[in-house]
Write an enzyme that holds these catalytic residues in place. Structure first.
Site, PDB file in Angstrom:
ATOM      1  N   ASP A 207     -27.826  14.198 -35.880  1.00 47.99           N
ATOM      2  CA  ASP A 207     -27.023  14.965 -36.835  1.00 47.99           C
ATOM      3  C   ASP A 207     -25.547  14.566 -36.777  1.00 47.99           C
ATOM      4  OD1 ASP A 207     -26.486  16.896 -38.788  1.00 47.99           O
ATOM      5  OD2 ASP A 207     -26.008  18.397 -37.263  1.00 47.99           O
ATOM      6  N   GLU A 451     -31.611  15.342 -26.430  1.00 49.25           N
ATOM      7  CA  GLU A 451     -32.685  15.937 -27.236  1.00 49.25           C
ATOM      8  C   GLU A 451     -33.762  14.927 -27.645  1.00 49.25           C
ATOM      9  OE1 GLU A 451     -31.069  18.168 -30.504  1.00 49.25           O
ATOM     10  OE2 GLU A 451     -30.148  19.662 -29.202  1.00 49.25           O
ATOM     11  N   TYR A 504     -30.009  27.288 -29.573  1.00 46.98           N
ATOM     12  CA  TYR A 504     -29.248  27.866 -30.691  1.00 46.98           C
ATOM     13  C   TYR A 504     -29.909  29.162 -31.146  1.00 46.98           C
ATOM     14  CZ  TYR A 504     -26.535  23.559 -30.913  1.00 46.98           C
ATOM     15  OH  TYR A 504     -25.693  22.513 -30.614  1.00 46.98           O
ATOM     16  N   GLU A 540     -25.378  22.775 -24.876  1.00 46.44           N
ATOM     17  CA  GLU A 540     -24.986  23.041 -26.264  1.00 46.44           C
ATOM     18  C   GLU A 540     -25.347  24.477 -26.626  1.00 46.44           C
ATOM     19  OE1 GLU A 540     -26.378  20.446 -29.408  1.00 46.44           O
ATOM     20  OE2 GLU A 540     -26.127  18.638 -28.174  1.00 46.44           O
TER      21      GLU A 540
END
Length: 647
Positions: A207, A451, A504, A540
């Site tokens: 991303d 990731e 997240y 993160e």
């Protein structure tokens, strides 16, 4: 096609041998010394993108054999910079394939004397992704990988021809395949009712925007023909004495002498040595401490290495000075220790990304970012998701900013990216990264991926191999990779020293439901620790916020929602950092560009600063928190703390 990318003291000495035995040859950062000169090649280069259907016209027509302007239309292109955002041409913004750069340089006459005693080297800080380099039409090197330096000895090409300009030509290809790092794939759109002829797109599984170009400084530098090729340093210390183990490699002759002097910041010699390997004893050393952990962070000595050799009937001398920080790193089941003291990572994830210049190196931007980091009270960052410029790393060393040094292993999602071809390249990348950054005190841990699809069965062998190779090259630092896979499914996690986990909650999962964070985050930490008994970093977490968008009660994408999410996470961190959580790194330091998509409005908006480096509300929440943590754990005098608030 899309233009494929492929054209104890005894222990300390063993460690030095391993560190010095990675990628072939050294990669010392170019410095002016009494024996070395350099010429920076930044500025405007000629540029041409190859828009031929096969992206191969430049090779078929041999554009490197003549000045680029004679092959067709060229434009000015700044270096360093990404080429994507420089023009008004939308076809260049998303261009995939080969582009060509050229620079003509006049060299000093003394570099061109054909006396066999001067070496001239062409060095690129980085160029994304695959590079082939010619000088005066002669190929001098090629390199795969977009984030690490490469160089070529061009002496034989240019010497003996004084007065002739040195014409440097670079063909650069940004195509990503399943076996590049980062990986990607080219997809051909063959439905002629929907797409033009030869239409293809570059698919990526990460991303951020795949900016391309010559991203970092290009220099020509000289050394004598017998020269210091590499220096490797490791350090051990106690309260009153430190040992600096060193190994120096010399190329060009086996008959040479070496002398070393270690100087403190006042220029006083504190230790001397000689020979290609040994150790220097430093009494009452000034240790390298992180920012906010000591009133004099980032202390570095200077190691001056002098070589003398006889060659071609002349006495040659080479001098190189390496900054050296004395510090130790140790990981327990619950703590991360720097110089024997517990260190808590309160920092950020970043990107090399800014308006217009893309990923191009830019001093004003770099210095602004470090001023913001120190204003924030951040003591660390991860080089998400690729190695950053050497100049950035230099400032981390100097300012005491702790670094988790990450290779470009991002977007490893396809099963074919776990095969032997990918694995071999990944090992080479780790060799190049360690060769570049092995002597940096700021680098306390290597990260081999971000990731990846580590739930896939081949990921176990893949990461076991990459991590073992990394540890073999550098046993002095812990190794990790950053996961977003469920703790029970991750095949790579058994091999890391520190668990780094991204999550997240209330954003990508249960969007809008802040109330689930305490339970889900607590469960995440407890499951990981129960399974592995290793310290954990929340590597993160975060939420997008559009600057100036407000909502109370907090709704997604508002500045209030970003603040509220941070506070929910922080309340759990505060409980768990008393146990085994050793760090928190916000995603992200600043907004950054991504591919276009229905969930991205001019890029990713998870920054606590805008892309122009202005603070959102969340920046003040994080600043208050980081200074509070620093004040709780620091030995700094109160006056230092209060002054630091105004950095």
């Amino acid at each position: 096609s899309g233009g494929g990318a492929g054209r104890g003291m005894a222990g300390g000495c063993r460690l030095l041998l391993l560190l010095a035995a990675g990628a072939a040859g050294g990669m010392l950062y170019p410095r002016d010394t009494p024996s070395r000169e350099q010429k920076e090649l930044g500025g405007l280069w000629s540029f041409r993108a190859d828009f031929s259907p096969g992206r191969d016209a430049g090779f078929v027509q041999r554009w490197y054999r003549q000045p680029l302007r004679q092959t067709g239309p060229v434009i000015d292109m700044p270096v360093p910079a990404s080429f994507n955002d420089i023009t008004q041409d939308p076809s260049l913004e998303n261009y995939i394939g080969w582009v060509w750069y050229e620079k003509e340089v006049q060299l000093p006459l003394r570099w061109l004397q054909d006396d066999l005693n001067t070496r001239v080297v062409l060095r690129f800080g980085s160029a994304h992704y695959y590079s082939i380099v010619w000088v005066n039409g002669v190929q001098v090197t090629e390199h795969e990988g977009g984030h690490l330096p490469f160089e070529a000895d061009i002496s034989s090409v240019i010497q003996g021809s004084p007065g002739i300009p040195c014409r440097i030509t670079v063909a650069l290809n940004n195509t990503l395949t399943p076996h590049t790092l980062p990986p990607g794939s080219i997809q051909y759109m063959n439905d002629k009712t929907r797409y033009p002829k030869n239409y293809f797109v570059q698919n990526i599984r990460f991303d951020f925007f795949n900016y391309a170009g010559i991203h970092r400084p290009v220099v020509l530098y000289t050394t004598p023909s017998v020269y210091i090729d590499d220096i490797t340093v490791t350090t051990t210390s106690s309260e009153s004495v430190a040992m600096v183990q060193y190994q120096v490699s010399v190329v060009g002759s086996t008959l040479y002498s070496l002398s070393l002097s270690l100087r403190d910041q006042e220029g006083k010699v504190v230790a001397t040595g000689d020979g290609p390997s040994g150790e220097l004893k430093v009494l009452n050393p000034n240790l390298w401490w992180p920012y906010l952990m000591h009133e004099n962070p980032g202390y570095r000595y200077s190691l001056e290495v002098k070589m003398q050799a006889q060659a071609n009937g002349a006495l040659l001398e080479d001098v190189y000075t390496l900054p050296v920080g004395i510090r130790t790193v140790h990981v327990t089941s619950t703590q991360f220790l720097i110089n024997g003291r517990p260190f808590y990572f309160h920092g950020v994830n970043k990107h090399e990304d800014a308006d217009i210049r893309g990923k191009g190196f830019d001093w004003p931007l770099v210095v602004k970012d470090f001023n913001l980091l120190r204003w924030l009270g951040a003591n660390s960052f991860r080089t998400s998701h690729y190695p950053y410029a050497e100049e950035i790393m230099d400032l981390c060393d100097a300012y005491g900013i702790v670094v988790i040094d990450e290779c470009p292993g991002v977007g490893i999602k396809m099963s074919e990216s776990f095969g032997n071809k990918s694995l071999q390249h990944h090992l080479v990348v780790m060799e190049e990264l360690i060769r570049r950054d092995k002597n940096r005190p700021s680098v306390v841990m290597w990260s081999v991926a971000n990731e990846p699809a580590s739930e896939l069965p081949p990921a176990g062998y893949y990461f076991k191999t990459v991590i073992a190779h990394t540890k073999a090259l550098d046993p002095s630092r812990p190794v990790t990779f950053v996961t977003d896979v469920n703790y029970a499914l991750d095949h790579g996690a058994p091999y890391v020293d520190v668990i780094c986990v991204n999550s997240y909650f209330s954003w990508y999962h249960d969007p809008g439901h802040l109330e689930v964070i305490p339970l889900q985050l607590t469960t995440q930490f407890e499951n990981w620790y129960k399974t592995y008994q290793k310290p954990i970093i929340q590597s993160e977490y975060g939420a997008d916020s559009v600057p100036g968008l407000h909502s109370d009660p907090p709704l997604m994408f508002s500045e209030e929602y970003q603040k509220a999410m941070l506070r929910e996470y922080h309340s759990v961190f505060d409980k768990k950092r008393k146990e085994y959580v050793i760090g928190e790194l916000i995603w992200n330091f600043a907004d950054f560009m991504t591919n276009q998509g229905t969930t991205r409005v001019l890029g990713n908006k998870k920054g606590i600063f805008t892309r122009q480096r202005q603070p959102k509300s969340a920046a003040f929440v994080l600043r208050e928190r980081y200074w509070k943590i620093a004040n709780e754990s620091s030995c700094l005098p109160p006056i230092i703390k209060s002054h630091a608030l105004f950095l």
